[in-house]
Design a protein around this motif. Structure first.
Motif, PDB file in Angstrom:
ATOM      1  N   GLY A 100       0.739  -1.307  -0.120  1.00 36.17           N
ATOM      2  CA  GLY A 100      -0.012  -0.073  -0.132  1.00 36.17           C
ATOM      3  C   GLY A 100       0.908   1.170   0.107  1.00 36.17           C
ATOM      4  O   GLY A 100       0.102   2.394   0.262  1.00 36.17           O
ATOM      5  N   GLN A 101       2.212   1.206  -0.209  1.00 32.68           N
ATOM      6  CA  GLN A 101       3.025   2.131  -0.046  1.00 32.68           C
ATOM      7  C   GLN A 101       3.259   3.164  -1.288  1.00 32.68           C
ATOM      8  O   GLN A 101       3.231   4.142  -1.605  1.00 32.68           O
ATOM      9  N   HIS A 102       3.165   2.245  -2.627  1.00 31.15           N
ATOM     10  CA  HIS A 102       3.301   2.960  -3.899  1.00 31.15           C
ATOM     11  C   HIS A 102       2.312   3.189  -4.581  1.00 31.15           C
ATOM     12  O   HIS A 102       2.063   3.964  -5.886  1.00 31.15           O
ATOM     13  N   ALA A 103       1.042   2.742  -4.329  1.00 28.08           N
ATOM     14  CA  ALA A 103      -0.326   2.905  -5.096  1.00 28.08           C
ATOM     15  C   ALA A 103      -0.651   4.391  -5.255  1.00 28.08           C
ATOM     16  O   ALA A 103      -1.331   4.560  -6.243  1.00 28.08           O
ATOM     17  N   ALA A 104      -0.475   5.312  -4.273  1.00 26.84           N
ATOM     18  CA  ALA A 104      -0.863   6.557  -4.331  1.00 26.84           C
ATOM     19  C   ALA A 104      -0.068   7.246  -5.808  1.00 26.84           C
ATOM     20  O   ALA A 104      -0.715   7.992  -6.316  1.00 26.84           O
ATOM     21  N   MET A 105       1.164   6.834  -5.785  1.00 33.65           N
ATOM     22  CA  MET A 105       1.867   7.273  -7.052  1.00 33.65           C
ATOM     23  C   MET A 105       1.133   6.977  -8.570  1.00 33.65           C
ATOM     24  O   MET A 105       0.979   7.613  -9.320  1.00 33.65           O
ATOM     25  N   ALA A 106       0.712   5.640  -8.555  1.00 32.89           N
ATOM     26  CA  ALA A 106      -0.087   5.243  -9.671  1.00 32.89           C
ATOM     27  C   ALA A 106      -1.484   5.749  -9.728  1.00 32.89           C
ATOM     28  O   ALA A 106      -1.463   6.023 -10.959  1.00 32.89           O
ATOM     29  N   VAL A 107      -2.029   5.944  -8.686  1.00 32.34           N
ATOM     30  CA  VAL A 107      -3.311   6.424  -8.633  1.00 32.34           C
ATOM     31  C   VAL A 107      -3.176   7.952  -9.290  1.00 32.34           C
ATOM     32  O   VAL A 107      -4.042   8.402 -10.156  1.00 32.34           O
TER      33      VAL A 107
END
Length: 138
Positions: A100-107
């Motif tokens: 759940g750490q890198h998903a924000a960047m993809a979003v």
């Protein structure tokens, strides 16, 4: 504890600024990555709304176990391969990573590409496993 209360009373301006900055940081971090969904909410979105799952982990982790029907687009290729999701633009897109750490960047990148209904799985595949939900191996 008594000294903490004394400090707060004597330095209420400093404490107020600290609390305001902490709240601002929390607010900005939550808005930056888009809406989070739990593993159970993701299951509901997949079953009810036919949401599309985009797994941004690397190939090795993806092959160790993935959510059924997920599309594999590594994080470093999300901008270049966002066009692959055009046929699913009307559906909810759930971005999944390891923890759940890198998903924000993809979003954020998918939102910039014109996808409006993008959410991220809170806790990533780790939360999915912890909820005893199934993974398929290839």
């Amino acid at each position: 504890m008594e000294r903490l209360f004394e400090f707060v009373v004597n330095h209420y301006i400093l404490v107020s600024i600290f609390v305001a900055l902490l709240l601002a940081l929390f607010f900005v971090e939550n808005r930056r990555g888009g809406k989070k969904v739990s593993a159970q909410q993701a299951v509901n979105l997949i079953n009810r709304d036919e949401a599309v799952v985009v797994d941004i982990r690397d190939r090795k982790e993806f092959n160790e176990g993935r959510i059924t029907g997920s599309i594999h687009i590594p994080l470093n290729a999300i901008k270049d391969r966002a066009g692959e999701l055009k046929k699913h633009q009307a559906k909810t897109v759930i971005v999944v990573d390891k923890m759940g750490q890198h998903a924000a960047m993809a979003v954020k990148q998918l939102n910039a590409e014109g996808y409006d209904n993008v959410v991220r799985l809170s806790g990533g595949i780790g939360d999915w496993k912890a909820s005893n939900l199934p993974l398929v191996k290839k």
